[in-house]
Scaffold this motif. Structure first.
Motif, mmCIF file in Angstrom:
data_model
loop_
_atom_site.group_PDB
_atom_site.id
_atom_site.type_symbol
_atom_site.label_atom_id
_atom_site.label_comp_id
_atom_site.label_asym_id
_atom_site.label_seq_id
_atom_site.Cartn_x
_atom_site.Cartn_y
_atom_site.Cartn_z
ATOM 1 N N ARG A 258 70.308 57.447 36.737
ATOM 2 C CA ARG A 258 70.739 56.161 36.189
ATOM 3 C C ARG A 258 69.987 55.930 34.878
ATOM 4 O O ARG A 258 68.765 55.840 34.876
ATOM 5 N N LEU A 259 70.732 55.855 33.789
ATOM 6 C CA LEU A 259 70.127 55.653 32.464
ATOM 7 C C LEU A 259 70.425 54.239 32.011
ATOM 8 O O LEU A 259 71.581 53.878 31.775
ATOM 9 N N GLU A 260 69.370 53.436 31.881
ATOM 10 C CA GLU A 260 69.551 52.050 31.458
ATOM 11 C C GLU A 260 69.582 51.961 29.946
ATOM 12 O O GLU A 260 68.724 52.539 29.266
ATOM 13 N N THR A 261 70.547 51.231 29.406
ATOM 14 C CA THR A 261 70.638 51.009 27.970
ATOM 15 C C THR A 261 70.540 49.495 27.738
ATOM 16 O O THR A 261 71.543 48.821 27.526
ATOM 17 N N THR A 262 69.316 49.008 27.778
ATOM 18 C CA THR A 262 69.077 47.563 27.712
ATOM 19 C C THR A 262 68.173 47.166 26.553
ATOM 20 O O THR A 262 67.860 45.992 26.397
ATOM 21 N N GLY A 263 67.722 48.142 25.761
ATOM 22 C CA GLY A 263 66.774 47.822 24.704
ATOM 23 C C GLY A 263 65.446 47.319 25.242
ATOM 24 O O GLY A 263 64.726 46.577 24.567
ATOM 25 N N GLY A 264 65.116 47.743 26.456
ATOM 26 C CA GLY A 264 63.835 47.339 27.043
ATOM 27 C C GLY A 264 63.839 45.957 27.671
ATOM 28 O O GLY A 264 62.764 45.429 28.013
ATOM 29 N N ALA A 265 64.998 45.351 27.842
ATOM 30 C CA ALA A 265 65.055 44.051 28.511
ATOM 31 C C ALA A 265 64.653 44.193 29.966
ATOM 32 O O ALA A 265 64.902 45.227 30.602
ATOM 33 N N TYR A 266 64.034 43.192 30.487
ATOM 34 C CA TYR A 266 63.609 43.111 31.894
ATOM 35 C C TYR A 266 62.575 44.175 32.267
ATOM 36 O O TYR A 266 62.493 44.604 33.409
ATOM 37 N N LEU A 267 61.769 44.618 31.323
ATOM 38 C CA LEU A 267 60.715 45.589 31.659
ATOM 39 C C LEU A 267 59.680 44.942 32.573
ATOM 40 O O LEU A 267 59.393 43.755 32.470
#
Length: 267
Positions: A258-267
């Motif tokens: 699973r690759l998240e593409t969120t710009g680091g949101a919710y780290l």
């Protein structure tokens, strides 16, 4: 039969593209950018869409304007039997253009929202979001699997809503959780054929789906941008590049991930 041939308004163009792909929900938003990104890499793309003929034609025209190859295929994935019809149209379209119905890449991108929490959600809401976001990818994959060549790629588009609690989109988040379970099981089953199966999970991406709400509530856009470590909203190309990588030879040793593409949101 392909959408182009059904309309009968243009001559089918043959192509020598080395690889072929299907992108569901490919006429708009993230799907459209995935189509363009794959086409730029020399992939012949079948652009699936649900209802908007004009958007599908515009996407295909945009691919061709850049020197790429694409054709449109219409199917309402909320309806029973749509996966069968989609697979038939894809096979016809590929064979007409390449002489073979062989497929290399499947991107299950089509999806719908379901904005409701536990107090508001209805049986109809849940049935519809699971029909499009879960049932359709399962059976589209089932019907296209005989066309998929060994060493092929399947990429399923999920959401960060599966990892972070979003009570106001309960049904949507549940559907994406089911899609990710499907991806992992499918990866285990298809590994013997060298087929990789991975999931890309975007955060909030600035598409038509979100744009009207963000314009009406600009404070939401500011808040969403501030949540990323880069201080901006995600763009469709941010997701499309991740999908293109997972669809490439360079990702041959990556599956069930699973690759998240969120710009680091919710780290």
């Amino acid at each position: 039969m392909s959408d182009d041939r059904q309309r009968g308004r243009e001559t089918v163009e043959t192509t020598s593209a080395a690889r072929t792909a299907v992108v569901t929900g490919g006429s708009k938003g993230i799907g459209r950018e995935i189509v363009l990104r794959l086409a730029r890499a020399g992939v012949l793309v079948a652009v699936h869409y649900g209802r908007d003929d004009a958007a599908a034609r515009e996407t295909v025209d945009a691919v061709r304007a850049e020197g790429g190859s694409a054709f449109a295929v219409r199917a309402d994935l909320s309806e029973n039997g749509s996966a069968d019809a989609l697979a038939t149209a894809v096979a016809d379209g590929l064979a007409a253009r390449t002489g073979s119905s062989g497929l290399d890449i499947l991107v299950n991108n089509a999806g719908i929202g379901c904005r409701a929490d536990i107090t508001d959600i209805t049986p109809e809401d849940l049935d519809r979001v699971f029909a499009v976001n879960v049932k359709a990818p399962v059976f589209v994959t089932q019907w296209l699997l005989p066309l998929l060549r060994d060493g092929g790629r399947i990429v399923n588009i999920s959401s960060v809503a599966n990892r972070i609690a979003h009570p106001h989109v309960l049904g949507y988040a549940m559907s994406k959780g089911a899609l990710e379970a499907f991806s992992r099981s499918l990866a285990a089953q298809l590994g013997a054929r060298g087929i990789t199966v991975n999931t890309v999970a975007p955060g909030l991406i600035e598409t038509d789906f979100h744009r009207a709400r963000l314009r009406a509530h600009p404070e939401d856009a500011v808040e969403a941008a501030a949540m990323t470590v880069f201080g901006r909203l995600g763009q469709p190309g941010d997701v499309a590049d991740a999908v293109a990588f997972l669809a490439s030879e360079q990702a041959r040793w990556i599956t069930g991930e699973r690759l998240e593409t969120t710009g680091g949101a919710y780290l």
